[in-house]
Motif scaffolding. Structure first.
Motif, short mmCIF file in Angstrom:
data_model
loop_
_atom_site.label_atom_id
_atom_site.label_comp_id
_atom_site.label_asym_id
_atom_site.label_seq_id
_atom_site.Cartn_x
_atom_site.Cartn_y
_atom_site.Cartn_z
N ALA A 32 0.83 -1.21 0.00
CA ALA A 32 0.00 0.00 0.00
C ALA A 32 0.86 1.25 0.00
CB ALA A 32 -0.92 -0.02 1.22
N VAL A 33 1.97 1.24 0.77
CA VAL A 33 2.86 2.40 0.82
C VAL A 33 3.51 2.63 -0.55
CG1 VAL A 33 5.02 3.27 1.82
CG2 VAL A 33 3.30 2.21 3.29
N LEU A 34 3.98 1.56 -1.17
CA LEU A 34 4.64 1.70 -2.49
C LEU A 34 3.66 2.20 -3.54
CD1 LEU A 34 6.91 -1.50 -2.56
CD2 LEU A 34 7.55 0.86 -2.00
N LYS A 49 3.96 5.69 -5.95
CA LYS A 49 4.24 5.21 -7.32
C LYS A 49 4.83 6.30 -8.21
CE LYS A 49 2.03 2.71 -11.11
NZ LYS A 49 0.76 2.10 -11.58
N LEU A 50 4.27 7.52 -8.18
CA LEU A 50 4.74 8.61 -9.02
C LEU A 50 6.15 9.02 -8.63
CD1 LEU A 50 4.14 10.60 -11.29
CD2 LEU A 50 3.14 12.14 -9.59
N LEU A 51 6.43 9.10 -7.30
CA LEU A 51 7.77 9.48 -6.83
C LEU A 51 8.79 8.43 -7.23
CD1 LEU A 51 9.54 11.40 -5.15
CD2 LEU A 51 8.93 10.05 -3.11
N ILE A 52 8.40 7.15 -7.17
CA ILE A 52 9.31 6.06 -7.55
C ILE A 52 9.68 6.19 -9.03
CG2 ILE A 52 9.49 3.55 -7.84
CD1 ILE A 52 7.65 3.29 -5.38
N LYS A 53 8.67 6.51 -9.86
CA LYS A 53 8.89 6.64 -11.30
C LYS A 53 9.79 7.83 -11.62
CE LYS A 53 6.44 7.14 -15.68
NZ LYS A 53 5.12 7.29 -16.34
N HIS A 103 14.39 1.45 -8.26
CA HIS A 103 14.00 0.04 -8.30
C HIS A 103 13.99 -0.50 -6.86
CE1 HIS A 103 13.53 -4.04 -9.74
NE2 HIS A 103 14.55 -4.41 -8.94
N ILE A 104 12.80 -0.96 -6.46
CA ILE A 104 12.63 -1.44 -5.07
C ILE A 104 12.48 -2.95 -5.07
CG2 ILE A 104 11.19 -1.35 -3.01
CD1 ILE A 104 10.43 1.50 -3.80
N THR A 105 13.32 -3.64 -4.24
CA THR A 105 13.26 -5.09 -4.09
C THR A 105 12.72 -5.43 -2.70
OG1 THR A 105 15.19 -5.35 -5.52
CG2 THR A 105 14.56 -7.24 -4.14
N ASN A 106 11.61 -6.14 -2.65
CA ASN A 106 10.99 -6.53 -1.37
C ASN A 106 11.31 -8.00 -1.09
OD1 ASN A 106 9.49 -6.96 0.90
ND2 ASN A 106 7.50 -6.56 -0.03
N GLN A 107 12.16 -8.24 -0.03
CA GLN A 107 12.58 -9.61 0.29
C GLN A 107 11.81 -10.17 1.51
OE1 GLN A 107 16.77 -9.05 0.95
NE2 GLN A 107 17.26 -8.91 -1.25
N ILE A 108 10.79 -9.48 1.94
CA ILE A 108 10.04 -9.93 3.13
C ILE A 108 9.16 -11.11 2.75
CG2 ILE A 108 8.34 -9.26 4.87
CD1 ILE A 108 9.34 -6.40 4.61
N ALA A 131 14.14 7.45 1.45
CA ALA A 131 15.12 6.66 0.71
C ALA A 131 15.02 6.92 -0.80
CB ALA A 131 14.90 5.17 1.00
N ILE A 132 13.75 7.09 -1.26
CA ILE A 132 13.57 7.39 -2.70
C ILE A 132 14.04 8.80 -3.01
CG2 ILE A 132 11.84 7.65 -4.53
CD1 ILE A 132 10.14 5.58 -3.01
N GLN A 133 13.64 9.76 -2.19
CA GLN A 133 13.90 11.17 -2.45
C GLN A 133 15.38 11.50 -2.46
OE1 GLN A 133 11.72 13.70 0.17
NE2 GLN A 133 12.43 15.60 -0.76
N PHE A 134 16.13 10.82 -1.58
CA PHE A 134 17.55 11.14 -1.48
C PHE A 134 18.43 10.17 -2.25
CE2 PHE A 134 15.88 12.89 2.66
CZ PHE A 134 15.90 14.20 2.23
#
Length: 614
Positions: free
Chosen positions: A475-477, A481-485, A490-495, A519-522
């Motif tokens: 839900a957070v990702l 979505k727009l900020l990630i783009k 590239h986000i890897t979820n290992q949980i 983490a995305i912004q910086f």
């Protein structure tokens, strides 16, 4: 005319069983029995040649008087006196001196009969001393005697027995009136039963009774009785009676004191114990029994190794030995006692040595107070003080932020309004109004942020719920979505799917959003930024790890500012430094924490510790 003794008479005199001598008026010995010669180791020849007074030189004067008296025809009474034998040992001699008559009743000499009564005399002396000693002891110990003669049905009381019963010296005692002195009830029944058994079966007795004296005084006595037999025929009973009133009353007082002391120590809010030189318990109070969950019978005789774990027992034994060696007490020492079952308690303990009349230490007395609740309260107080200090620091920081930021906005409003009032150009006035609107929006945002922080710090934490980690992160990702783009991230979820987070849903969402968006912004200005998300569980925490390869933070320079409100570390547009401040308050409200590792140009690893407990 002097009477001649015939040979037959002389022969009879020689064989007399009692030592006998016939003495002439000139004090020479006419005839002497063999028993005299043998008993006193005399020679017949030497005795007859000598004056009879030389036989026992130490008695010369007394014998001379008796002999002279016998020469006058008078019979002397038997006398006894001491003399010294051939070994110069002190002996005792008994003698009788009689006149010696001839056929015409003329006194022709004296007849002397002697006997060595040393043994009898010494026995008599011993008996007299014994009687005196018995009388003295009887008086001191208040022991009287009595004797019942079954043949004539007579009862005899000694003087001390009469004194004990407080009767007159001429009191005539009988079995009947003797029994009546015993206190009515069980005392009379018991003594009557004892007497019957003695008369019928020859039984003896030795028991304690109460009697009422002739003067109405109640006293305690020990009465004994033993039957007497002669040729297997019962002839009577002898016995004693001892006044033990003082001893009984003293024992009663001692018992009362012991009961009082026992009641006192049993109701003390302390553990009281006494230990011997081997550290074995010889006395404990009820508090000690309650603590050990044992009876006093189960504790007495046990040492510390029987009651506590080995480490605790060794420490206690070391303390005991130190006291026994130095004779110095231990006062008010804090100790931790661990029982066999692992239960631990804090005690404030004092131990002192106890001494006997010779000033030798014979045992240890200890007092222990369980201060476990006090120590717990102390820890709670320390925690409360720490929490209060943290809260005060937060409030001070919050007040500083409020003061600083509201003052900044107020100054900005004042400045823009001043320009607007003075500005006549409509175009410039439009620009100033737009700036006032932006300032108003910033003020509202600041107030919203402050309200959110205040809400977290003042309201109780909402109920925690089990939140599926991957569902919440998804839900957070999606919201980012727009900020990630735009940041080409590239986000890897290992949980794994079995990971759940226990927390307040709104707090968890905000924390994950804040950390991941930072983490995305910086991220670095490269073709692709990478973020890895993982999770694990350890020691009551669910740990969410967010690792990026962004521009990083100089922790040495900024470690005290990372979670400050409106603190920023990079010159990036729209960076306000609010999200981490709010997130820190939210994670602490849920008893969690953050751990950050970062290097400038290498990226940042952010670990979020969610507490699994309520």
């Amino acid at each position: 005319m002097r009477r001649e003794i015939k040979y037959s008479d002389n022969y009879l005199i020689k064989q007399l069983p009692k030592a006998t001598a016939y003495v002439n008026r000139d004090l020479s010995v006419a005839h002497i029995s063999d028993s005299w010669l043998n008993n006193f180791n005399f020679s017949s020849k030497n005795v007859k040649k000598n004056n009879i007074l030389k036989a026992f030189p130490t008695l010369t004067t007394k014998w001379k008087q008796d002999i002279d008296y016998a020469f006058l025809g008078f019979k002397n009474t038997t006398k006894t006196d001491k003399y010294f034998d051939s070994n110069i040992d002190e002996c005792w001699l008994e003698w009788t001196i009689l006149p010696w008559f001839d056929e015409e009743e003329n006194v022709i000499g004296s007849i002397i009969q002697v006997a060595d009564v040393t043994e009898n005399f010494l026995l008599k002396q011993k008996l007299e001393k014994l009687e005196i000693l018995i009388a003295v002891k009887s008086e001191i110990a208040k022991i009287g005697s009595w004797e019942y003669n079954a043949v004539n049905d007579k009862l005899h009381w000694s003087d001390m027995t009469k004194i004990i019963h407080e009767v007159a010296d001429n009191f005539v005692s009988t079995i009947e009136n003797a029994l009546n002195f015993y206190k009515p009830g069980k005392n009379q029944r018991r003594i009557t039963e004892y007497l019957d058994q003695s008369l019928k079966n020859g039984a003896t007795w030795n028991d304690k009774f109460q009697i009422i004296t002739a003067k109405g005084k109640e006293i305690w006595v020990i009465a004994t009785g033993k039957p007497l037999f002669e040729d297997e025929k019962f002839i009577g009973i002898i016995g004693t009676i001892q006044d033990i009133t003082e001893d009984v009353l003293a024992q009663q007082k001692i018992k009362e004191s012991e009961n009082l002391l026992r009641t006192l120590i049993n109701h003390l809010p302390l553990n009281v114990f006494v230990k011997d030189l081997d550290s074995k318990k010889i006395l404990v109070n009820q508090s000690e029994c309650d603590y050990l969950n044992l009876t006093s019978e189960e504790i007495i005789g046990k040492n510390d190794f029987d009651l506590y774990d080995d480490e605790t027992a060794q420490i206690i034994r070391g303390e005991d030995l130190k006291i026994l060696n130095t004779l110095e007490p231990i006062l008010g020492k804090e100790t931790i006692i661990t029982l066999k079952d692992g239960q631990k308690n804090n005690f404030l303990t004092s131990k002192i040595p106890l001494f006997n009349e010779d000033n030798d230490v014979v045992c240890l007395m200890g007092f222990s107070m369980d201060i476990t609740p006090i120590k717990q309260k102390e820890e709670q107080l320390k925690l409360l003080i720490n929490i209060s200090a943290i809260q005060n620091k937060k409030l001070l920081n919050f007040a500083h932020i409020v003061s600083h930021n509201l003052r900044s906005h107020t100054a900005n409003f004042s400045m823009l309004l001043g320009f607007l009032i003075k500005e006549a150009d409509e175009e410039e006035r439009e620009k100033l109004l737009e700036m006032l609107i932006d300032a108003s929006d910033n003020l509202l945002e600041t107030i919203d942020n402050l309200n959110e922080v205040l809400e977290i710090n003042t309201n109780p934490v909402q109920e925690k719920k089990n939140i599926h980690a991957n569902t919440e992160i998804g839900a957070v990702l999606k919201s980012l979505k727009l900020l990630i783009k735009n940041k080409r991230t590239h986000i890897t979820n290992q949980i794994t799917e079995d990971i759940y987070i226990k927390g307040v849903p709104t707090y968890v969402n905000n924390i994950l959003t804040s950390i991941i968006s930072n983490a995305i912004q910086f991220g670095q200005d490269i073709s692709e930024n990478k973020i890895e998300i993982s999770a694990n569980k350890i020691k009551g925490y669910t740990i969410i790890t967010i690792k990026d390869n962004g521009i990083g933070i100089n922790l040495e320079k900024n470690k005290d500012k990372i979670f400050g409100m409106y603190n920023t570390f990079h010159e990036l547009e729209k960076t306000r430094g609010v999200s981490l401040y709010i997130s820190k308050h939210q994670i602490e409200a849920m008893n969690g924490k953050f751990i950050i590792n970062s290097k400038v140009g290498k990226g940042t690893t952010f670990k979020i510790y969610f507490n699994e407990n309520d």
